[in-house]
Enzyme design. Structure first.
Site, PDB file in Angstrom:
ATOM      1  N   GLU A 172       1.717  -2.473   8.297  1.00 24.75           N
ATOM      2  CA  GLU A 172       1.269  -2.288   6.665  1.00 24.75           C
ATOM      3  C   GLU A 172      -0.795  -1.984   7.203  1.00 24.75           C
ATOM      4  O   GLU A 172      -0.907  -3.579   8.521  1.00 24.75           O
ATOM      5  CB  GLU A 172       2.154  -3.243   5.923  1.00 24.75           C
ATOM      6  CG  GLU A 172       1.488  -3.041   4.666  1.00 24.75           C
ATOM      7  CD  GLU A 172       0.504  -3.551   4.106  1.00 24.75           C
ATOM      8  OE1 GLU A 172      -0.876  -2.484   4.044  1.00 24.75           O
ATOM      9  OE2 GLU A 172       0.199  -4.171   3.411  1.00 24.75           O
ATOM     10  N   GLU A 215     -12.364  -0.719   5.553  1.00 21.88           N
ATOM     11  CA  GLU A 215     -11.725  -1.719   4.275  1.00 21.88           C
ATOM     12  C   GLU A 215     -12.805  -2.803   4.848  1.00 21.88           C
ATOM     13  O   GLU A 215     -13.024  -3.516   5.640  1.00 21.88           O
ATOM     14  CB  GLU A 215     -10.374  -1.782   4.975  1.00 21.88           C
ATOM     15  CG  GLU A 215      -9.949  -3.154   4.409  1.00 21.88           C
ATOM     16  CD  GLU A 215      -8.244  -3.381   4.465  1.00 21.88           C
ATOM     17  OE1 GLU A 215      -8.256  -3.013   6.203  1.00 21.88           O
ATOM     18  OE2 GLU A 215      -7.499  -3.390   3.545  1.00 21.88           O
TER      19      GLU A 215
HETATM   20  C1  UN1 Z   1      -1.210  -7.939   1.457  1.00 21.38           C
HETATM   21  O1  UN1 Z   1      -2.346  -7.744   0.387  1.00 21.38           O
HETATM   22  O2  UN1 Z   1      -0.926  -8.091   1.889  1.00 21.38           O
HETATM   23  O3  UN1 Z   1       0.428  -6.754  -4.781  1.00 21.38           O
HETATM   24  C2  UN1 Z   1      -0.042  -8.295  -0.076  1.00 21.38           C
HETATM   25  C3  UN1 Z   1      -0.051  -8.143  -4.235  1.00 21.38           C
HETATM   26  C4  UN1 Z   1       0.524  -9.551  -3.484  1.00 21.38           C
HETATM   27  C5  UN1 Z   1       0.982  -9.132  -1.997  1.00 21.38           C
HETATM   28  C6  UN1 Z   1      -0.115  -9.061  -1.167  1.00 21.38           C
HETATM   29  N1  UN1 Z   1       1.872  -9.436  -3.979  1.00 21.38           N
HETATM   30  O4  UN1 Z   1      -1.387  -8.555  -4.102  1.00 21.38           O
END
Ligand code: UN1
Length: 495
Positions: free
Chosen positions: A251, A386
């Site tokens: 991810e 990013e």
């Molecule tokens: C992340 O930014 O790596 O949806 C996770 C969200 C959080 C999780 C983010 N519940 O922003």
């Protein structure tokens, strides 16, 4: 200032220093306070942790899944009992404001509740056979020993997304947290220890990516790697672990857009944009970093956004007045600042922020002013790469088609949102946005743990975390055929 913690690795059920005794330091990004001395582990520590996970595997695999789920459920109760304390510790270690830190802990508690139930589900299926007196089913097996490598921006939530489902599925693990947030990692391991997790099932090794991470992704006894972090490291994980034929979940972030149509409720859109762009100082994979606004409402939206950005208060996240905390460390701040410089050079119009913030009361902190750029065009680097900081770019669009093309015109595909009251536009956006997560009339953050989390294109390699998708990643399918005819029956031949 309190005494710094002395953090240790957790290997085979015992807390221990790195074999070579090397230590490194963990600082509060708002105050510069030294929070902890942490192990600077190397290959030897990593190998010991893998050996402990290998040794614990059969015992854990053969523990009934509902029992494994109960351990995770109890760990969730420990996190719930300690939520306030852990939230405060997270703000001190990572910097996000307390309210968000408490949300991060809550996400771990939610994940425990959900995944503990998987101990009594983890459904496979039965099906028919082409032959008489023959039974067929598909069941889930654990994979074996895996590595969990996590970032600093969600120091509790993201480790629980990986560790809880992996454990309920019957795997054993080596956990390498980001060196910016090892205290929260330790607290998660302690919660599982208190919950009765047997020694060796989860091993914590604190150390650098170049030593611990590299060893884990190439270790012959590691069978899967779940990684969240930068695209650059993700590619490294994919190539090294891929070479070893390990299962890999990546991810790797996003360049998430909010689309605002001319029929949108603009006040609501502004609320959603401010929260998802500047919450966690923009350091979320899901953060909104682009607003793509229909030109008919551009001026109105930008005017309202600007007023709100200028009103954001920077400071220590433990102060309830503060809306935006520090960024994680000095190099991160430097990187954000150099992106702002690039944006200015590329010709974007800087409306707010755009520089390092020096707060007189917090001279040791790493703060960056909430930054807003207007007149950004899709080919600019600030519109494509990013930034992972409190920097938002406004891009104009001419109608829905143009907005969708611009939203999709980046290498990432994690999250996107549309603000519109028109159901036809909304459903076209849901269909055409090339992201793993789509929000309607809300910002780009706020994923809930029982839905799949992850993205398309450069955000990852096709896997999803959370929900039942997590169980898919952390298990192997096994097809089982039971022939009760008492004779040899050949599939495809004796039918
Ligand atoms: C992340 O930014 O790596 O949806 C996770 C969200 C959080 C999780 C983010 N519940 O922003």
């Amino acid at each position: 200032m309190s005494q710094p913690y002395r953090l240790q690795n957790y290997i085979g059920g015992t807390w221990q220093d790195a074999v070579q005794g090397a230590v490194s330091e963990d600082y509060n990004p708002a105050t510069g306070e030294l929070l902890a001395l942490i192990p600077d582990s190397d290959q030897e520590d990593t190998d010991r942790a893998v050996a402990a996970a290998v040794a614990a595997y059969d015992g854990w695999r053969l523990t009934p899944a509902p029992k494994r789920g109960e351990v995770v459920a109890r760990a969730g109760m420990v996190l719930a009992r300690r939520k306030q304390e852990l939230g405060r510790l997270m703000t001190r270690e990572m910097g996000k404001v307390l309210e968000e830190a408490l949300g991060d802990v809550q996400e771990g508690i939610d994940m425990a509740a959900y995944m503990s139930g998987e101990g009594r589900r983890s459904f496979g299926y039965t099906t028919t056979s082409e032959l008489p007196d023959k039974f067929a089913m598909a069941v889930r097996d654990p994979i074996g020993v895996g590595a969990v490598i996590t970032p600093w921006n969600f120091p509790m939530a993201i480790p629980t997304w990986k560790i809880f489902p992996a454990l309920v599925a019957g795997n054993t693990l080596v956990f390498k947290p980001a060196t910016d947030t090892p205290l929260l990692a330790m607290e998660l391991v302690r919660a599982l220890e208190e919950a009765g997790l047997p020694g060796g099932v989860l091993n914590l090794v604190v150390g650098s990516g170049s030593k611990v991470g590299e060893r884990l992704i190439s270790h012959p006894q590691i069978q899967f790697v779940s990684f969240t972090g930068s695209g650059e490291i993700g590619r490294r994980v994919a190539s090294v672990a891929g070479e070893g034929l390990k299962r890999i979940s990546l991810e790797l972030g996003g360049k998430n857009a909010v689309i605002v149509m001319d029929d949108a409720n603009l006040d609501l859109a502004v609320d959603g944009i401010i929260w998802s762009a500047y919450g966690t100082a923009g350091q979320r994979c899901t953060a909104c970093s682009r607003v793509i606004v229909d030109k008919k409402v551009h001026d109105k939206l930008v005017e309202r956004l600007l007023a709100r950005v200028q009103a954001l208060t920077l400071g220590d996240g433990l102060d309830p007045q503060v809306k935006v905390g520090p960024v994680i460390n000095r190099p991160a701040r430097q990187r954000i600042d150099s992106y702002v410089e690039i944006g200015v050079k590329e010709g974007a119009r800087l409306l707010a922020g755009g520089k390092v913030a020096e707060l007189p009361d917090l001279p040791g902190g790493h703060f960056y002013e909430p930054t807003l750029f207007d007149q950004v065009t899709p080919e600019m680097r600030i519109a494509k790469e990013e930034i992972f900081g409190p920097v938002l770019s406004v891009i104009e669009a001419n109608g829905l088609e143009d907005a969708l093309t611009k939203a999709n015109g980046v290498a990432y595909g994690l999250s996107a949102s549309i603000f519109s009251q028109d159901v036809n536009r909304v459903f076209r956006a849901i269909r055409d946005l090339a992201t793993g997560i789509v929000y309607v009339n809300a910002g780009t953050t706020g994923a809930e743990i029982h839905l799949p989390f992850g993205g398309q294109k450069g955000t990852g390699n096709g896997h999803r975390e959370a929900g039942t998708a997590a169980i898919d990643f952390f298990t192997e399918w096994k097809a089982v055929y039971v022939d009760y005819s008492g004779r040899l029956q050949r599939a495809q031949i004796d039918t």
